[in-house]
Design an enzyme around this catalytic site. Sequence first.
Site, short mmCIF file in Angstrom:
data_model
loop_
_atom_site.label_atom_id
_atom_site.label_comp_id
_atom_site.label_asym_id
_atom_site.label_seq_id
_atom_site.Cartn_x
_atom_site.Cartn_y
_atom_site.Cartn_z
N HIS A 164 89.18 59.17 -51.78
CA HIS A 164 89.86 59.95 -50.45
C HIS A 164 91.33 60.98 -51.66
O HIS A 164 91.83 61.39 -50.84
CB HIS A 164 89.79 59.25 -49.44
CG HIS A 164 88.90 59.43 -48.47
ND1 HIS A 164 87.85 57.55 -48.79
CD2 HIS A 164 88.03 59.35 -48.40
CE1 HIS A 164 86.70 58.11 -48.75
NE2 HIS A 164 86.40 59.46 -48.02
N CYS B 15 78.54 68.05 -45.72
CA CYS B 15 80.23 68.49 -46.36
C CYS B 15 81.00 67.07 -47.23
O CYS B 15 82.06 66.88 -46.98
CB CYS B 15 80.48 67.44 -44.71
SG CYS B 15 80.23 66.73 -44.33
#
Length: 588
Positions: A201, A517
């Site tokens: 992330h 996504c």
Amino acid sequence: MTAKKPKERHIKGLGIASGIGIGVAYVRDSGNFTVPRYKIPTRDIKMETARFDNAVGRARRQIRQLQVKAQSMPGTAEEELTLLLDAYLSMLGKSRLIRGVEERILAGRINAEAAVEDEIAGIAEDFAAIDDAYIAARMADIREVGNRLIRNLTRTPVKPLSRLPKGSVIITDELTPADTARLNPNRISGALAIAGGAEGHTAIMARALGIPTVLGAQFTIQSVRTGESVIVDGDTGVVIINPAPATLAIYEKRRETRIQEKRALSRLRRQPAITRNGTEIGLQANVELPIEMNMVKQAGAAGIGLLRTEFMFMNRDDFPGEEDQYRDLRGMVEAMNGRPVTIRTLDIGGEKVSEALIDGLGHSISSPLGLRGIRLALARTDLLETQFRAILRAAFHGPVRILLPMVTTPPEVRRTRKILARAFRRLKREGVQVPDALPPCGIMIEVPAAALAADALAKVSDFFAVGSNDLTMYTLATDRADEQVAKMFDQLNPAVLKLIQATVDAAARAKLPISICGEMAGDPRNTALLLGLGFREFSMAAANIPRVKKRIRALDMSAADQRAKIIMEQTDGGRIAMLLEDFNALAG
Ligand code: PEP
Ligand code: MG
């Protein structure tokens, strides 16, 4: 005599956020227990004492949260732990440790972290004269509390990352997603860290913010000094310290070329995402921070296909309340001016968690196989219900869909939807403004079991969103944030593609909308394959939308279908990448 010019040095790592960053090094040594030590000017002593008070207050809150947890432990464990935590709390009151640190800050005019370290050493010296097991154990407790204070203090550094001088390049051993969330792309020219893989992330956020970044790099923190000039090449993963004038000139030129390319691509903004034979494709944006909303609009996104709500839970040691969440979400929904926003419920857990949250929720949430995503939400339905209330209220201001992360089984979805329906009823009963009907509620397909059970999950979901990042991580047992296995993190591995294909087929059978996504959606090299597999909706970092749109406009659907068929017969990820490369070169 002229000073000797420092020598140009090269560092190699993983280029994870593209672009050329040129700036000045800011070296942050966040090594666990290298306690920073510096003098405090007299005029700042009050501020330093207040910083220490804050750290003590935070430590008290952390201990109280642990006390709540202790209550659910069996018999003697609860008793033992409660006694220990009580002792910690009293040490955080008017104890010798706290008074001693305050005195040291005042008298020695030193920073709080150093004062804590000195006070612990002072107490240890006094205790050393006493030969007693009980005293030795107390000393261990004092160290534990002292270290907690130091951790809390270093988490709020004197110079927060958000306030670094313009043009800084951050050089650190580890850049967490929470750190990255605080970076201001207008001030930070680049980042370099020893730890980190390409699809963690931190990487995703750095890309979203457009900060050229190299992670997983081979160097020691001590080898770079704050103030040295640096070039970060986020494409090749090369970082140059003290570049020679000729090197600098080359990179300045490259940076200029990239800016021109970006400008040329931005002209596609108003063009439709449509293949050569007329198939229309939806291109939406992934968003991790409110600061990205401008970029989303500039990229001409058809909506937000994935709004990661984790940012609201980062850099704080409590949970955001309904009003805070509503305010943030409403702002983003309104900014999209009627275009749809898919809001994902909290997916804290794994590497996304901030250290402070572990104190409240336990270590399971820091494991990617632990209490992550929907599992955490169902273990803490109070957090989930608060978030649902905020989302439902935001949904009054524009079209919203709700997306659940890390789903493994249908019962998880059923339970969650019950909580959603209850939150909706309650809000209506309270007379709070919400939409007339419940927004659609879909799920991420990012756990291999979910892909294999997609037919059953389709019966309890309104749409699917394929999360190829986690799907790759869990299928290949390869940590997306670990640089040591970055080469094995292959999103084109045939096993991953088979799971994606199974999901697309199940969605087609159930006539369920499906999008992708994960990061693979934003790489134009994969566009033909993903179209061939059946995707018509994509969500990606806003910066990638123009490049993928360009690719779509050059593609013919039947050629993409045929290439996907050939690819799905392959057994080797490397060969698949090659087949795609050939196809892209021909059809590009
Ligand atoms: C994914 O796993 O692919 C995904 C989109 O979710 P995240 O990256 O937030 O885990
Ligand atoms: Mg995921």
